[in-house]
Each structure stands twice: as C-alpha cells, then as structure tokens.
Design an enzyme around this catalytic site. Sequence first.
Site, PDB file in Angstrom:
ATOM      1  CB  ILE A 162      -0.953  -0.009   1.215  1.00 48.92           C
ATOM      2  CG1 ILE A 162      -1.990  -1.128   1.074  1.00 48.92           C
ATOM      3  CG2 ILE A 162      -1.662   1.331   1.357  1.00 48.92           C
ATOM      4  CD1 ILE A 162      -2.840  -1.340   2.311  1.00 48.92           C
ATOM      5  NE  ARG A 195      12.334  -2.100   9.132  1.00 45.31           N
ATOM      6  CZ  ARG A 195      11.941  -3.006  10.017  1.00 45.31           C
ATOM      7  NH1 ARG A 195      12.542  -3.079  11.177  1.00 45.31           N
ATOM      8  NH2 ARG A 195      10.930  -3.819   9.747  1.00 45.31           N
ATOM      9  CE1 TYR A 232      -0.994  -4.290  11.255  1.00 47.76           C
ATOM     10  CE2 TYR A 232      -3.338  -4.816  11.110  1.00 47.76           C
ATOM     11  CZ  TYR A 232      -2.195  -4.251  10.562  1.00 47.76           C
ATOM     12  OH  TYR A 232      -2.253  -3.634   9.332  1.00 47.76           O
TER      13      TYR A 232
END
Length: 240
Positions: free
Chosen positions: A20, A40, A146
């Site tokens: 996304i 990263r 989450y």
Amino acid sequence: MTSSEFVCRTVLVTGGNRGIGFAIAAEFVALGHRVAVTARSGAGPVGSLTVRADVTDPLSIDAAFTEVEAAIGPVEILVANAGITKDTLLLRMSDDDFTSVIDTNLSGAFRVVKRASKGMLKARYGRIVLVSSVVGLLGSAGQINYSASKSGLIGLARSVTRELGARGITANVIAPGFVETDMTAELPEAQQAAYKKSIPAGRFASSEEVAKVVAWLAGDDAGYISGAVIPVDGGLGMGH
C-alpha cells in the site's frame, strides 16, 4: 483556491517500498508532487526519493527528515504507513510480540508526526494521514497487538487535530480492509472466497484504490476534514 489549481507539495510516505505504501507514493508521484519514502530496505517508485529510516529510532527519523528537507523541501504531507505484524493468539503472545508491534505501528507514527509537525507549524499548513486498518475498529482474533496499534492511531489523529487544527494542519485516518497484495494472493482460494463473502462489495480492494483516497484526503478539497476515520473496506466494517 479551486480544485483545478494544482499546488506541488512535498510528500513523505513511511514504509513506501512495497504494498500500500508503494502505491500511495506512486499516486503522489503521478499527481506531480515531490515525493520521498522511508524504507529499511528496497526503494520507492520511480520518481521518488528513498531514504533509509527505522520508525522505532528517533535519531534515524530525524536524519531521514533532514535528508528529505535538504533534497526536496520541508514535509507538507505525511503519510504514516510503516507497520509490522506478529500474529498469534493471546495466550501465546509474548510481551515482545505485543510491544514491538506497538512500537513500530503506533509509537512509530507518533515519532514521525512529531518530527513533521515542526515544519508544518512553521508553514501553518500540513496534511497528516495515518494508515490504520479495519481490524482497528472490528478487532481480529490472533491480532490483539496489531488491532490495538491500529486503533490507537485514531486517538492520535484526533488529539493532533485538537492541538494543531487551528494552524492549518489536518490529521486523518484511513482504515483499509482486505487489499490485493502478495500476502492475500498466497491465501488458499477457499479462504479468499470466504473472506470475500464477508465483504459486501464481494472483492478485495486494489492498492491503487486505497492510494487515491489518501491522495484526496491530503489535497486541498479535503481541507475541512480532520480527525476523521475513512474506511476503504468495501463495507466490511459498517457501523464501527
């Protein structure tokens, strides 16, 4: 200003090297904005600047913002998208499983919003979009960490709105449902069919559909919307 008058802005998308986040960055590039992504590893879409950053490290974030500011200007639109999952049931979830997800998904968003707000306050203009999830509203078995992190983004956006709203800064949340990604593509067909059965739209979203909602929220036409949660879930989370 009318919607036909385009203003080029400096955009930063965290976690913009895949999924996304990549689609969001690509949408802003296509619209003609100056776009940077943090990652990263890997890189953002063609036409964007990729800077290395770890959202769990404030020094890393500051260095990334400094690099972006020097290359393409102060960040005017921030999309906090970087996130991880460590799914497991409550009784099997370790403290590290919980805190590491919170530290990346929620505390990481806090860190980048705090750093971006300095320039936004100076400019008296800013657009902050936090990428949450339908499970932040509905909950999800096996995703207590989450879900909690994604739910927390709503309180973050609404508190930022109350603090900074008078300075021309908006802060909103999008809550995507199931999105067509490499991860959902690997699910067995029967499982995909079962998920789609629970979605009124009968299908998963494309990353591009999510990206277009983010771009609209970050635009001048949405300048009077702040503290909102915009579901992009095909009706899955209605009423929540």
